[in-house]
Scaffold this motif. Structure first.
Motif, mmCIF file in Angstrom:
data_model
loop_
_atom_site.group_PDB
_atom_site.id
_atom_site.type_symbol
_atom_site.label_atom_id
_atom_site.label_comp_id
_atom_site.label_asym_id
_atom_site.label_seq_id
_atom_site.Cartn_x
_atom_site.Cartn_y
_atom_site.Cartn_z
ATOM 1 N N PHE A 129 1.074 -11.237 8.051
ATOM 2 C CA PHE A 129 0.704 -10.784 6.700
ATOM 3 C C PHE A 129 -0.619 -11.401 6.275
ATOM 4 O O PHE A 129 -1.473 -10.735 5.698
ATOM 5 C CB PHE A 129 1.813 -11.116 5.695
ATOM 6 N N ALA A 130 -0.781 -12.698 6.563
ATOM 7 C CA ALA A 130 -2.033 -13.361 6.170
ATOM 8 C C ALA A 130 -3.225 -12.715 6.875
ATOM 9 O O ALA A 130 -4.314 -12.603 6.306
ATOM 10 C CB ALA A 130 -1.959 -14.851 6.494
ATOM 11 N N LEU A 131 -3.016 -12.254 8.090
ATOM 12 C CA LEU A 131 -4.119 -11.634 8.838
ATOM 13 C C LEU A 131 -4.423 -10.207 8.368
ATOM 14 O O LEU A 131 -5.421 -9.625 8.790
ATOM 15 C CB LEU A 131 -3.783 -11.608 10.338
ATOM 16 N N GLY A 132 -3.541 -9.648 7.532
ATOM 17 C CA GLY A 132 -3.841 -8.317 7.003
ATOM 18 C C GLY A 132 -2.780 -7.272 7.263
ATOM 19 O O GLY A 132 -2.957 -6.107 6.901
ATOM 20 N N CYS A 133 -1.653 -7.659 7.861
ATOM 21 C CA CYS A 133 -0.571 -6.677 8.032
ATOM 22 C C CYS A 133 0.026 -6.344 6.668
ATOM 23 O O CYS A 133 0.175 -7.222 5.811
ATOM 24 C CB CYS A 133 0.545 -7.250 8.913
ATOM 25 N N ASP A 134 0.355 -5.080 6.496
ATOM 26 C CA ASP A 134 1.041 -4.657 5.286
ATOM 27 C C ASP A 134 2.538 -4.532 5.526
ATOM 28 O O ASP A 134 3.336 -4.554 4.593
ATOM 29 C CB ASP A 134 0.482 -3.312 4.811
ATOM 30 N N MET A 135 2.905 -4.338 6.795
ATOM 31 C CA MET A 135 4.330 -4.255 7.161
ATOM 32 C C MET A 135 4.493 -4.804 8.573
ATOM 33 O O MET A 135 3.517 -4.897 9.327
ATOM 34 C CB MET A 135 4.800 -2.791 7.142
ATOM 35 N N VAL A 136 5.728 -5.176 8.917
ATOM 36 C CA VAL A 136 6.009 -5.563 10.299
ATOM 37 C C VAL A 136 7.150 -4.705 10.830
ATOM 38 O O VAL A 136 8.019 -4.257 10.088
ATOM 39 C CB VAL A 136 6.378 -7.062 10.442
ATOM 40 N N HIS A 161 -10.591 -1.118 5.591
ATOM 41 C CA HIS A 161 -9.314 -1.838 5.679
ATOM 42 C C HIS A 161 -8.406 -1.628 4.483
ATOM 43 O O HIS A 161 -7.187 -1.689 4.620
ATOM 44 C CB HIS A 161 -9.569 -3.336 5.890
ATOM 45 N N GLU A 162 -8.976 -1.365 3.302
ATOM 46 C CA GLU A 162 -8.108 -1.225 2.129
ATOM 47 C C GLU A 162 -7.479 0.165 2.057
ATOM 48 O O GLU A 162 -6.531 0.380 1.306
ATOM 49 C CB GLU A 162 -8.922 -1.506 0.852
ATOM 50 N N ASN A 163 -8.007 1.097 2.831
ATOM 51 C CA ASN A 163 -7.496 2.476 2.793
ATOM 52 C C ASN A 163 -6.612 2.827 3.981
ATOM 53 O O ASN A 163 -6.254 3.986 4.176
ATOM 54 C CB ASN A 163 -8.662 3.462 2.713
ATOM 55 N N VAL A 164 -6.299 1.847 4.791
ATOM 56 C CA VAL A 164 -5.416 2.057 5.941
ATOM 57 C C VAL A 164 -4.311 1.020 5.834
ATOM 58 O O VAL A 164 -4.582 -0.137 5.513
ATOM 59 C CB VAL A 164 -6.203 1.852 7.264
ATOM 60 N N GLY A 196 -7.890 -9.474 4.844
ATOM 61 C CA GLY A 196 -6.463 -9.767 5.026
ATOM 62 C C GLY A 196 -5.646 -9.394 3.799
ATOM 63 O O GLY A 196 -4.422 -9.348 3.869
ATOM 64 N N LEU A 197 -6.320 -9.126 2.668
ATOM 65 C CA LEU A 197 -5.604 -8.779 1.431
ATOM 66 C C LEU A 197 -5.777 -7.293 1.116
ATOM 67 O O LEU A 197 -6.787 -6.689 1.487
ATOM 68 C CB LEU A 197 -6.151 -9.598 0.261
ATOM 69 N N PRO A 198 -4.816 -6.702 0.379
ATOM 70 C CA PRO A 198 -4.997 -5.323 -0.088
ATOM 71 C C PRO A 198 -6.103 -5.269 -1.146
ATOM 72 O O PRO A 198 -6.592 -6.322 -1.585
ATOM 73 C CB PRO A 198 -3.649 -4.966 -0.709
ATOM 74 N N SER A 199 -6.468 -4.071 -1.590
ATOM 75 C CA SER A 199 -7.497 -3.945 -2.631
ATOM 76 C C SER A 199 -7.013 -4.621 -3.908
ATOM 77 O O SER A 199 -5.815 -4.847 -4.096
ATOM 78 C CB SER A 199 -7.755 -2.457 -2.926
ATOM 79 N N LYS A 217 0.850 -1.211 0.000
ATOM 80 C CA LYS A 217 0.000 0.000 0.000
ATOM 81 C C LYS A 217 0.876 1.247 0.000
ATOM 82 O O LYS A 217 2.008 1.216 0.496
ATOM 83 C CB LYS A 217 -0.886 0.017 1.249
ATOM 84 N N VAL A 218 0.324 2.328 -0.525
ATOM 85 C CA VAL A 218 1.029 3.608 -0.503
ATOM 86 C C VAL A 218 0.527 4.371 0.723
ATOM 87 O O VAL A 218 -0.669 4.681 0.828
ATOM 88 C CB VAL A 218 0.765 4.394 -1.806
ATOM 89 N N LEU A 219 1.436 4.646 1.638
ATOM 90 C CA LEU A 219 1.050 5.263 2.911
ATOM 91 C C LEU A 219 0.537 6.687 2.688
ATOM 92 O O LEU A 219 1.271 7.526 2.151
ATOM 93 C CB LEU A 219 2.295 5.317 3.809
ATOM 94 N N GLY A 220 -0.681 6.932 3.078
ATOM 95 C CA GLY A 220 -1.237 8.286 2.976
ATOM 96 C C GLY A 220 -1.947 8.554 1.661
ATOM 97 O O GLY A 220 -2.580 9.602 1.499
ATOM 98 N N ALA A 221 -1.866 7.606 0.680
ATOM 99 C CA ALA A 221 -2.466 7.867 -0.639
ATOM 100 C C ALA A 221 -3.979 7.970 -0.536
ATOM 101 O O ALA A 221 -4.602 8.858 -1.143
ATOM 102 C CB ALA A 221 -2.081 6.757 -1.615
#
Ligand SMILES: Cc1cc2nc3c(=O)[nH]c(=O)nc-3n(C[C@H](O)[C@H](O)[C@H](O)COP(=O)(O)O)c2cc1C
Ligand code: SF4
Length: 530
Positions: A385-392, A364-367, A493-496, A128-132
């Motif tokens: 990541f599977a649970l929906g994290c975009d970064m650790v 969830h797809e916008n955060v 758990g997935l991005p858009s 994801k792009v942070l802040g987009a």
């Protein structure tokens, strides 16, 4: 000569006799009163017990927070030594309820390269792009899904902070300042997330009030890419902090904006907001004034706050750009035992509850979601990541990479490896230039393993691993899919879809694919042959 030996023996006896008399007369320790001299053995063994257990007694999969195997993997990765393990797992996987199993795919979309070092230097950006989504002027795509978590200069030594910052620059990842302000040790090339805690260190006025002008000056003069408002930390939620005056050196005082040599107190609550509504106002103010993406960091306990926050985000248009969830198993420089052991949910349970509240309101797809809490180990990170994290975020694992031996004395200022102390003698042992390379090696190895596991699951990026790819063992004979364990709906758990397509394309462009030998003449031309 003989006379000398006699004198030394007499002196030794006198010393022992003096200790025995003191033991017998003192009243503080019943053990010493009852067992003069030999009672000291118990205190010695108690003092060196952790080291004894760690090096002599404990098995590979014992010891907490990090087992011997886990530490060995971090140390070997940091030194770029052989970090493989021989003979097969010694984990008790068949009998351990809660053990996660990642399910590989036989013919997946992504085709891993076979070279052993493949993926080591791989570009592994955030999906994801942070802040987009909220149109922040300084929105950006973080270059690394693994970043260094908040640890203040004060909790860590200057040399440790410098090693981590240099390591972050080498590995192309972000370095969170922690709530103790932005020090010269943070200025060695690594890009920063500036954390704002309850004491507003680094952006406060002389009376300890938040000072917007100072914040703007600070972020204008340093490579700060995002702001993180700290609400709480998994190891000590709802607690403030105290750095004793003796530790408040001139350097620490300057970074924090406090007087040197005086006890430095962090309050337990923020003064700039008092509920989700005013928090959102403040986050929007910071984003508007700096142009940066703004996030919050929190442990998870009661869900009322998250309910209110997500409802307001869904109905008022205000919002945060990222949410960091810290697990109760997370680390700290110092905290009361009851808080480290019992207050706030462990990462998986807490994260899933919060993620679901965002997903139920279609937010969830916008955060962007960042996870923390022993996620610097590939197996834990994959589940995140599977649970929906975009970064650790990694904190203590990065400390291990720069030399921490898990002596667990961070709260005493006697850290033997110079990582978590301000003692000049101890910190001089930590060479920031050498250790920065170790930090970078570890970060790159973790990313390499994440890519390899993603490819084994048939996808190009760990953010594309879905909940169906992970099952949780219930013991020897049963397992439950991750989405059922946490009540996720399909697609959660997935991005858009657009972000999924974009990150898959980025990965395919950055990382060459293909692991097989050339096909035989008879295979060439057959459908499905490579
Ligand atoms: C020495 C130390 C200092 C920390 N300081 C902060 C801090 O200033 N702000 C914060 O939000 N978390 C702080 N943390 C928590 C970490 O950022 C992280 O969330 C937590 O340790 C979980 O990550 P880990 O399991 O990889 O260590 C600190 C942790 C440690 C070990
Ligand atoms: S080696 Fe230092 S940083 Fe690591 S656990 Fe021990 S005291 Fe803390």
């Amino acid at each position: 000569m003989k006379r000398g030996i006699r004198a030394a023996t007499a002196a030794a006896f006198s010393a022992v006799a003096a200790v025995a008399v003191r033991d017998l007369l003192q009243r503080d320790h019943a053990l010493l009163r009852n067992f003069p001299i030999i009672g000291h053995g118990r205190y010695l063994i108690e003092a060196i017990g952790p080291e004894l257990r760690q090096y002599v007694v404990a098995a590979n999969d014992e010891e907490r927070p990090f087992t011997r195997d886990q530490r060995r993997w971090v140390y070997a990765s940091a030194k770029k030594e052989n970090n493989y393990f021989g003979f097969g797992t010694d984990n008790d996987m068949e009998y351990t309820a809660g053990y996660p199993i990642i399910k590989h795919r036989t013919f997946g979309r992504a085709v891993p390269r076979s070279a052993p070092a493949a993926g080591y230097e791989a570009y592994l950006p955030c999906a994801k792009v942070l802040g987009a989504a909220r149109g922040r002027p300084r929105a950006f795509r973080p270059d690394s899904v693994v970043n260094i978590s908040a640890m203040s200069f004060g909790a860590l030594s200057g040399n440790a902070v410098e090693a981590l910052n240099r390591g972050a620059a080498m590995a192309g990842c972000l370095h969170n300042t922690g709530e103790g302000g932005l020090s010269p040790h943070h200025r060695h090339g690594g890009e920063l997330i500036f954390q704002i805690g309850t004491a507003y260190f680094g952006c406060r006025d002389e009376r300890g009030r938040f000072d917007l002008r100072r914040l703007k000056d600070l972020v204008a003069g340093a490579p700060v890419r995002a702001l993180e408002i700290k609400l709480s930390q998994g190891a000590k939620p709802s607690l403030g902090g105290l750095l004793p005056g003796a530790k408040v050196s001139a350097e620490i005082a300057a970074a924090r904006g406090v007087p040197p040599g005086v006890d430095c107190v962090s309050p337990s609550r923020h003064a700039e907001f008092s509920d989700a509504d005013s928090l959102l106002d403040w986050a929007e103010l910071l984003a508007a004034e700096t142009g940066l993406p703004v996030g919050i960091k929190s442990a998870v306990g009661d869900l009322d706050f998250w309910d209110e926050l997500t409802t307001l985000m869904a109905t008022t248009g205000r919002g945060v750009d990222f949410v960091t969830i810290d697990g109760g198993e997370g680390g700290t420089g110092a905290a009361p035992l009851i808080f480290t052991d019992t207050v706030s949910l462990p990462f998986q349970v807490g994260f899933a509850r919060v993620y679901k509240m965002f997903a139920e309101r279609n937010l969830h797809e916008n955060v962007a979601f960042i996870g923390a809490g022993k996620l610097g180990l590939p197996d834990n990170a994959i589940v995140a990541f599977a649970l929906g994290c975009d970064m650790v975020y990694v904190a203590r694992e990065a400390m291990l990479a720069i030399g921490c031996v898990q002596a667990q004395k961070c709260h005493t200022d006697t850290c033997p490896t110079g990582v978590a102390t301000q003692n000049r003698w101890l910190t001089r042992g930590l060479d920031p230039t050498l250790k920065s390379v170790r930090a970078a090696n570890y970060l790159k190895t973790l990313r390499r393993d994440l890519i390899k596991v993603a490819e084994a699951c048939g996808v190009e990026h760990p953010g594309l691993i879905d909940t169906a790819s992970v099952e949780i063992l219930d013991g020897r004979t049963a397992a439950t899919a991750l989405d059922r364990v946490y009540g996720y709906r399909p697609g959660w758990g997935l991005p858009s879809a657009a972000d999924q397509a974009a990150i898959a394309e980025l990965m395919r462009a950055a990382e060459p694919q293909g692991g097989s030998a050339p096909p035989s003449p008879s295979a060439t031309g057959r459908p499905g042959a490579r």
